[in-house]
Design an enzyme around this catalytic site. Sequence first.
Site, PDB file in Angstrom:
ATOM      1  N   GLN A   1       0.822  -1.216   0.000  1.00  0.00           N
ATOM      2  CA  GLN A   1       0.000   0.000   0.000  1.00  0.00           C
ATOM      3  C   GLN A   1       0.853   1.263   0.000  1.00  0.00           C
ATOM      4  O   GLN A   1       1.773   1.407   0.800  1.00  0.00           O
ATOM      5  CB  GLN A   1      -0.921   0.024   1.217  1.00  0.00           C
ATOM      6  CG  GLN A   1      -1.987   1.102   1.070  1.00  0.00           C
ATOM      7  CD  GLN A   1      -2.852   1.283   2.301  1.00  0.00           C
ATOM      8  OE1 GLN A   1      -2.358   1.622   3.363  1.00  0.00           O
ATOM      9  NE2 GLN A   1      -4.141   1.069   2.148  1.00  0.00           N
TER      10      GLN A   1
ATOM     11  N   CYS B   1      -6.479   7.287   4.733  1.00  0.00           N
ATOM     12  CA  CYS B   1      -5.796   7.587   5.992  1.00  0.00           C
ATOM     13  C   CYS B   1      -6.246   8.947   6.543  1.00  0.00           C
ATOM     14  O   CYS B   1      -6.195   9.957   5.844  1.00  0.00           O
ATOM     15  CB  CYS B   1      -4.292   7.572   5.788  1.00  0.00           C
ATOM     16  SG  CYS B   1      -3.428   7.917   7.343  1.00  0.00           S
TER      17      CYS B   1
HETATM   18  C1  LIG Z   1      -3.745   1.142  14.294  1.00  0.00           C
HETATM   19  C2  LIG Z   1      -4.366   1.274  12.938  1.00  0.00           C
HETATM   20  C3  LIG Z   1      -3.562   1.504  11.838  1.00  0.00           C
HETATM   21  C4  LIG Z   1      -4.119   1.623  10.552  1.00  0.00           C
HETATM   22  N1  LIG Z   1      -3.288   1.776   9.475  1.00  0.00           N
HETATM   23  C5  LIG Z   1      -3.824   1.781   8.217  1.00  0.00           C
HETATM   24  C6  LIG Z   1      -2.981   1.804   7.070  1.00  0.00           C
HETATM   25  O1  LIG Z   1      -1.742   1.808   7.151  1.00  0.00           O
HETATM   26  N2  LIG Z   1      -3.588   1.834   5.851  1.00  0.00           N
HETATM   27  C7  LIG Z   1      -4.958   1.821   5.708  1.00  0.00           C
HETATM   28  O2  LIG Z   1      -5.472   1.846   4.582  1.00  0.00           O
HETATM   29  N3  LIG Z   1      -5.766   1.776   6.780  1.00  0.00           N
HETATM   30  C8  LIG Z   1      -5.234   1.740   8.016  1.00  0.00           C
HETATM   31  N4  LIG Z   1      -6.056   1.627   9.105  1.00  0.00           N
HETATM   32  C9  LIG Z   1      -7.521   1.461   8.903  1.00  0.00           C
HETATM   33  C10 LIG Z   1      -7.903  -0.033   8.821  1.00  0.00           C
HETATM   34  O3  LIG Z   1      -7.309  -0.632   7.695  1.00  0.00           O
HETATM   35  C11 LIG Z   1      -9.434  -0.231   8.737  1.00  0.00           C
HETATM   36  O4  LIG Z   1      -9.893   0.465   7.606  1.00  0.00           O
HETATM   37  C12 LIG Z   1     -10.155   0.306   9.969  1.00  0.00           C
HETATM   38  O5  LIG Z   1      -9.536  -0.125  11.160  1.00  0.00           O
HETATM   39  C13 LIG Z   1     -11.639  -0.137   9.973  1.00  0.00           C
HETATM   40  O6  LIG Z   1     -11.746  -1.530  10.004  1.00  0.00           O
HETATM   41  P1  LIG Z   1     -12.114  -2.318  11.370  1.00  0.00           P
HETATM   42  O7  LIG Z   1     -13.392  -1.739  11.896  1.00  0.00           O
HETATM   43  O8  LIG Z   1     -12.242  -3.759  10.977  1.00  0.00           O
HETATM   44  O9  LIG Z   1     -10.979  -2.067  12.320  1.00  0.00           O
HETATM   45  C14 LIG Z   1      -5.525   1.531  10.389  1.00  0.00           C
HETATM   46  C15 LIG Z   1      -6.328   1.304  11.511  1.00  0.00           C
HETATM   47  C16 LIG Z   1      -5.776   1.174  12.765  1.00  0.00           C
HETATM   48  C17 LIG Z   1      -6.683   0.922  13.948  1.00  0.00           C
END
Ligand SMILES: Cc1cc2nc3c(=O)[nH]c(=O)nc-3n(C[C@H](O)[C@H](O)[C@H](O)COP(=O)(O)O)c2cc1C
Length: 331
Positions: free
Chosen positions: A70, A101
């Site tokens: 990514q 992001c």
């Molecule tokens: C600690 C953390 C780091 C994340 N880093 C990224 C990232 O590097 N790239 C990205 O597209 N999304 C990132 N996200 C978002 C997640 O990929 C995801 O979209 C978000 O947590 C919602 O999904 P969930 O409800 O299953 O957690 C991050 C989320 C968290 C909590």
Amino acid sequence: MLPWLSPDQFPLYLAPMAGVTDMVFRGLCKELGADVMVTEFVSAEGILQADERTRKYTEFDDAQRAVGVQLFGADGQRMGEAARKIVDWKQPDFIDINFGCPVNKVVAKNGGSSLLKDCPLLASVATGIVKAVPVPVTAKIRIGWDSETVNAVEVCRLLEDSGIQAIAVHGRTRAQGYTGQADWEVISQCAAAVRIPVIGNGDIATGMDVERRRRETGVSGVMIGRAAMGNPWVFREAKHYLKHGTHLPAATTEQRFDLMLRHTRLAVQSRRYGSEIQALRSMRNRLMAYTQGLPGSKHLRVLFCQVESIGQLEGIASDYLAQREQAACAA
Ligand SMILES: Cc1cc2nc3c(=O)[nH]c(=O)nc-3n(C[C@H](O)[C@H](O)[C@H](O)COP(=O)(O)O)c2cc1C
């Protein structure tokens, strides 16, 4: 057509999470049933400057395929060059573009979710990368910048026209951060609006959640993030639920400690974090996540906050399991 998204499949993606989904954790999730993974995001500029640290974030091994790397950035041409460089190094199965992001540092440089506010720029970034690399390009978006400007359907159409081959939609706006609930209605609208596969993302924590989203929306797969941090067994459970309609028993306490120890040993062996003590420091949050739902988890978290060696962690695990056995005998 991306092979892992053929019509007879419903892949479970491990969501990219910076600081969490490193090579070691991705390997564990793969063993536990995750089908597709995306590396933690890296900046196109970091790649172009051949920054060693940036390069480290893009590492994966073949057992983890299908894997995407990514990228974030705001200059389609530079991002295309960076994507080509990654393809030359590592031949990932796809390149994924981060349009979601919410972090200020990224948004301030016009990266991540800020591109949702500038659709022509977003389309030029997507096109720049699609033209530059011989591998498929996918994108990850949020549903909009804020509740007044939810534009995921329009963005999905633009991305499809730009040659993007699949889109993961996190059902929150940038303004929401990680609060509130993911809006699966908008995710569903996105899936209906484009011919390319849409992967739904947000708040999935169980196999039942996966089955419900598959049944109620037109998504072609789902992406699981935070739930996997403390419970990477969620992938195995979800696969079982999709196949049989019944729940697998939750991971036992012994399995949790086995995984904590294995994860930590692998992190130390990988030398990604430096010495043993440095690796343990970087593992502390991860260990704390694994205590979710364990009796006495508060006390365990206090111990994990200070853990500095594998030996100490082994001691904490054996004390905890011995006390639990004693308590069971006394009951
Ligand atoms: C600690 C953390 C780091 C994340 N880093 C990224 C990232 O590097 N790239 C990205 O597209 N999304 C990132 N996200 C978002 C997640 O990929 C995801 O979209 C978000 O947590 C919602 O999904 P969930 O409800 O299953 O957690 C991050 C989320 C968290 C909590």
